[in-house]
Motif scaffolding. Structure first.
Motif, PDB file in Angstrom:
ATOM      1  N   MET A   1     -54.141  89.785 -31.707  1.00 20.46           N
ATOM      2  CA  MET A   1     -54.613  88.593 -32.428  1.00 20.46           C
ATOM      3  C   MET A   1     -55.399  89.020 -33.668  1.00 20.46           C
ATOM      4  O   MET A   1     -56.350  89.783 -33.573  1.00 20.46           O
ATOM      5  N   GLN A   2     -54.978  88.525 -34.813  1.00 13.51           N
ATOM      6  CA  GLN A   2     -55.697  88.802 -36.049  1.00 13.51           C
ATOM      7  C   GLN A   2     -56.846  87.814 -36.206  1.00 13.51           C
ATOM      8  O   GLN A   2     -56.733  86.649 -35.805  1.00 13.51           O
ATOM      9  N   ILE A   3     -57.929  88.271 -36.799  1.00 13.14           N
ATOM     10  CA  ILE A   3     -59.052  87.400 -37.101  1.00 13.14           C
ATOM     11  C   ILE A   3     -59.159  87.263 -38.612  1.00 13.14           C
ATOM     12  O   ILE A   3     -59.292  88.257 -39.333  1.00 13.14           O
ATOM     13  N   LEU A   4     -59.073  86.035 -39.088  1.00 14.47           N
ATOM     14  CA  LEU A   4     -59.072  85.737 -40.518  1.00 14.47           C
ATOM     15  C   LEU A   4     -60.302  84.904 -40.856  1.00 14.47           C
ATOM     16  O   LEU A   4     -60.699  84.031 -40.078  1.00 14.47           O
ATOM     17  N   THR A   5     -60.901  85.172 -42.006  1.00 16.37           N
ATOM     18  CA  THR A   5     -62.117  84.446 -42.384  1.00 16.37           C
ATOM     19  C   THR A   5     -61.995  83.737 -43.725  1.00 16.37           C
ATOM     20  O   THR A   5     -62.886  82.974 -44.087  1.00 16.37           O
ATOM     21  N   THR A   6     -60.923  83.976 -44.456  1.00 18.16           N
ATOM     22  CA  THR A   6     -60.775  83.354 -45.777  1.00 18.16           C
ATOM     23  C   THR A   6     -59.511  82.512 -45.851  1.00 18.16           C
ATOM     24  O   THR A   6     -58.523  82.786 -45.146  1.00 18.16           O
ATOM     25  N   ALA A   7     -59.543  81.531 -46.719  1.00 17.56           N
ATOM     26  CA  ALA A   7     -58.359  80.692 -46.936  1.00 17.56           C
ATOM     27  C   ALA A   7     -57.202  81.535 -47.449  1.00 17.56           C
ATOM     28  O   ALA A   7     -56.047  81.348 -47.045  1.00 17.56           O
ATOM     29  N   ALA A   8     -57.502  82.479 -48.337  1.00 19.79           N
ATOM     30  CA  ALA A   8     -56.451  83.343 -48.884  1.00 19.79           C
ATOM     31  C   ALA A   8     -55.804  84.174 -47.776  1.00 19.79           C
ATOM     32  O   ALA A   8     -54.579  84.346 -47.754  1.00 19.79           O
ATOM     33  N   GLY A   9     -56.613  84.672 -46.853  1.00 16.48           N
ATOM     34  CA  GLY A   9     -56.070  85.447 -45.745  1.00 16.48           C
ATOM     35  C   GLY A   9     -55.191  84.608 -44.838  1.00 16.48           C
ATOM     36  O   GLY A   9     -54.130  85.058 -44.386  1.00 16.48           O
ATOM     37  N   LEU A  10     -55.625  83.385 -44.565  1.00 13.77           N
ATOM     38  CA  LEU A  10     -54.833  82.477 -43.737  1.00 13.77           C
ATOM     39  C   LEU A  10     -53.522  82.128 -44.423  1.00 13.77           C
ATOM     40  O   LEU A  10     -52.449  82.147 -43.800  1.00 13.77           O
ATOM     41  N   GLN A  11     -53.586  81.816 -45.707  1.00 15.99           N
ATOM     42  CA  GLN A  11     -52.376  81.470 -46.452  1.00 15.99           C
ATOM     43  C   GLN A  11     -51.390  82.630 -46.469  1.00 15.99           C
ATOM     44  O   GLN A  11     -50.178  82.442 -46.308  1.00 15.99           O
ATOM     45  N   ALA A  12     -51.893  83.842 -46.655  1.00 10.68           N
ATOM     46  CA  ALA A  12     -51.010  85.016 -46.677  1.00 10.68           C
ATOM     47  C   ALA A  12     -50.346  85.214 -45.312  1.00 10.68           C
ATOM     48  O   ALA A  12     -49.148  85.537 -45.227  1.00 10.68           O
ATOM     49  N   TYR A  13     -51.122  85.014 -44.251  1.00 14.05           N
ATOM     50  CA  TYR A  13     -50.596  85.201 -42.894  1.00 14.05           C
ATOM     51  C   TYR A  13     -49.461  84.219 -42.609  1.00 14.05           C
ATOM     52  O   TYR A  13     -48.378  84.603 -42.131  1.00 14.05           O
ATOM     53  N   THR A  14     -49.698  82.949 -42.874  1.00 11.48           N
ATOM     54  CA  THR A  14     -48.679  81.947 -42.541  1.00 11.48           C
ATOM     55  C   THR A  14     -47.501  82.005 -43.514  1.00 11.48           C
ATOM     56  O   THR A  14     -46.372  81.707 -43.120  1.00 11.48           O
ATOM     57  N   GLU A  15     -47.746  82.388 -44.759  1.00 16.01           N
ATOM     58  CA  GLU A  15     -46.640  82.502 -45.710  1.00 16.01           C
ATOM     59  C   GLU A  15     -45.707  83.631 -45.283  1.00 16.01           C
ATOM     60  O   GLU A  15     -44.477  83.498 -45.348  1.00 16.01           O
ATOM     61  N   GLN A  16     -46.281  84.741 -44.838  1.00 16.67           N
ATOM     62  CA  GLN A  16     -45.450  85.847 -44.356  1.00 16.67           C
ATOM     63  C   GLN A  16     -44.642  85.412 -43.133  1.00 16.67           C
ATOM     64  O   GLN A  16     -43.462  85.753 -43.001  1.00 16.67           O
ATOM     65  N   ALA A  79     -63.166  83.982 -28.805  1.00 18.28           N
ATOM     66  CA  ALA A  79     -62.145  84.940 -29.237  1.00 18.28           C
ATOM     67  C   ALA A  79     -61.535  85.660 -28.035  1.00 18.28           C
ATOM     68  O   ALA A  79     -60.327  85.936 -28.007  1.00 18.28           O
ATOM     69  N   GLU A  80     -62.351  85.943 -27.026  1.00 13.71           N
ATOM     70  CA  GLU A  80     -61.840  86.637 -25.838  1.00 13.71           C
ATOM     71  C   GLU A  80     -60.842  85.782 -25.060  1.00 13.71           C
ATOM     72  O   GLU A  80     -59.950  86.309 -24.388  1.00 13.71           O
ATOM     73  N   LEU A  81     -61.001  84.471 -25.140  1.00 14.08           N
ATOM     74  CA  LEU A  81     -60.104  83.569 -24.415  1.00 14.08           C
ATOM     75  C   LEU A  81     -58.768  83.372 -25.123  1.00 14.08           C
ATOM     76  O   LEU A  81     -57.741  83.129 -24.480  1.00 14.08           O
ATOM     77  N   LEU A  82     -58.773  83.469 -26.439  1.00 11.70           N
ATOM     78  CA  LEU A  82     -57.622  83.021 -27.204  1.00 11.70           C
ATOM     79  C   LEU A  82     -56.421  83.959 -27.137  1.00 11.70           C
ATOM     80  O   LEU A  82     -55.278  83.510 -27.040  1.00 11.70           O
ATOM     81  N   GLY A  83     -56.670  85.263 -27.200  1.00 14.59           N
ATOM     82  CA  GLY A  83     -55.549  86.200 -27.169  1.00 14.59           C
ATOM     83  C   GLY A  83     -54.678  86.039 -25.936  1.00 14.59           C
ATOM     84  O   GLY A  83     -53.451  85.854 -26.046  1.00 14.59           O
ATOM     85  N   PRO A  84     -55.261  86.073 -24.735  1.00 16.81           N
ATOM     86  CA  PRO A  84     -54.448  85.900 -23.525  1.00 16.81           C
ATOM     87  C   PRO A  84     -53.741  84.550 -23.451  1.00 16.81           C
ATOM     88  O   PRO A  84     -52.703  84.427 -22.777  1.00 16.81           O
ATOM     89  N   ALA A  85     -54.272  83.535 -24.133  1.00 10.31           N
ATOM     90  CA  ALA A  85     -53.637  82.207 -24.101  1.00 10.31           C
ATOM     91  C   ALA A  85     -52.438  82.118 -25.036  1.00 10.31           C
ATOM     92  O   ALA A  85     -51.669  81.154 -24.956  1.00 10.31           O
TER      93      ALA A  85
END
Length: 282
Positions: A1-16, A79-85
């Motif tokens: 699971m990647q952890i993103l903190t910026t809008a630019a990072g989120l946009q790059a992740y979903t665009e890819q 964060a610990e809960l999300l990866g396994p889900a």
């Protein structure tokens, strides 16, 4: 699971992800996650290649500063809960990242927001619509997942998507409850022992009201009896009980054949505001 903190990072992740032909599911939350949130993540994972969960306690949807201050914040545990889900990316922006300048746009959802939560929490749905719009633009999901406990919020977001032509599908998932019927909520963490013991009354009142609806008891009588039952609990202060059309959310004077009914309530219990609802299908 990647952890993103910026809008630019989120946009790059979903665009890819989109360029790779992957479907993107979005689960917006304010954190303090429980089984209801994890159900949304699991539903998204079953239907999408990538699952983005957002954790952001949105200041613009709180009309009570103390409620905002006390809202549970446990980002490391979340964060610990999300990866396994099944979450593949967690977006945890700062307030400054979401609101680099104060938002001045104002939303008006007409009759949908003039009842229940909208009537009792002025500005709440403007804040919800603002932050959800921003996150939709940043994440560009194919599907976004919300819980039905916030029935009115789901209706508002569906209207938002329709009015602004967002290219995504809203998926509403059933309310997840504790063994005694209490709807799971991040705010439940703030209930003391006495309040927690009294809390199942909310669902019990809704179940009894639903039975009355099925029996054809008038909406006015259903509402009055539910309010009276809640008022008998000394730890509980009812805010509203509504018998409404499940689609329009408008209070019912009489039942309409073929139309589902939603029974909604809000109450303060030991200083904590809780909401719940039950739908009676046509």
């Amino acid at each position: 699971m990647q952890i993103l903190t910026t809008a630019a990072g989120l946009q790059a992740y979903t665009e890819q992800a989109r360029r790779a032909g992957h479907r993107v599911g979005l689960v917006p939350t304010m954190g303090a996650l429980h089984a209801g949130h994890l159900q949304l993540v699991q539903a998204a994972r079953a239907e999408c290649n990538e699952v983005v969960t957002t954790i952001f306690v949105n200041p613009t949807q709180f009309n009570n500063a103390e409620d905002f201050r006390l809202y549970p914040r446990v980002p490391e545990a979340d964060a610990e809960l999300l990866g396994p889900a099944g979450c593949t990316a967690l977006f945890v922006p700062s307030v400054e990242e979401i609101y680099p300048q104060p938002a001045v746009l104002r939303f008006d959802f007409g009759a949908l927001e003039r009842v229940m939560e909208g009537a009792h929490r002025p500005g709440h749905f403007n804040g919800v619509a603002t932050v959800v719009s921003k996150i939709f633009h940043m994440a560009r999901p194919h599907r976004a997942y919300f819980g039905q406990k916030d029935w009115q919020q789901v209706a508002i977001i569906r209207q938002l998507v329709a009015d602004l032509s967002f290219d995504l599908e809203i998926v509403a998932c059933p309310t997840i409850r504790e063994a005694d019927g209490l709807a799971m909520s991040s705010r439940n963490r703030r209930l003391d022992a006495a309040a927690r013991a009294a809390a199942p009354l909310l669902y019990q009142v809704l179940v009894a009201a639903a039975a009355q609806v099925r029996q054809g008891v008038s909406p006015a009588q259903v509402q009055a009896e539910a309010e009276a039952t809640l008022a008998r609990e000394p730890l509980l202060t009812p805010e509203y009980v509504e018998v409404a059309d499940a689609q329009t959310l408008q209070p019912l004077v009489e039942y309409q054949p073929g139309r589902a009914v939603v029974l909604c309530l809000a109450a303060h219990l030991g200083g904590v505001r809780l909401i719940d609802n039950v739908v009676v299908d046509a």
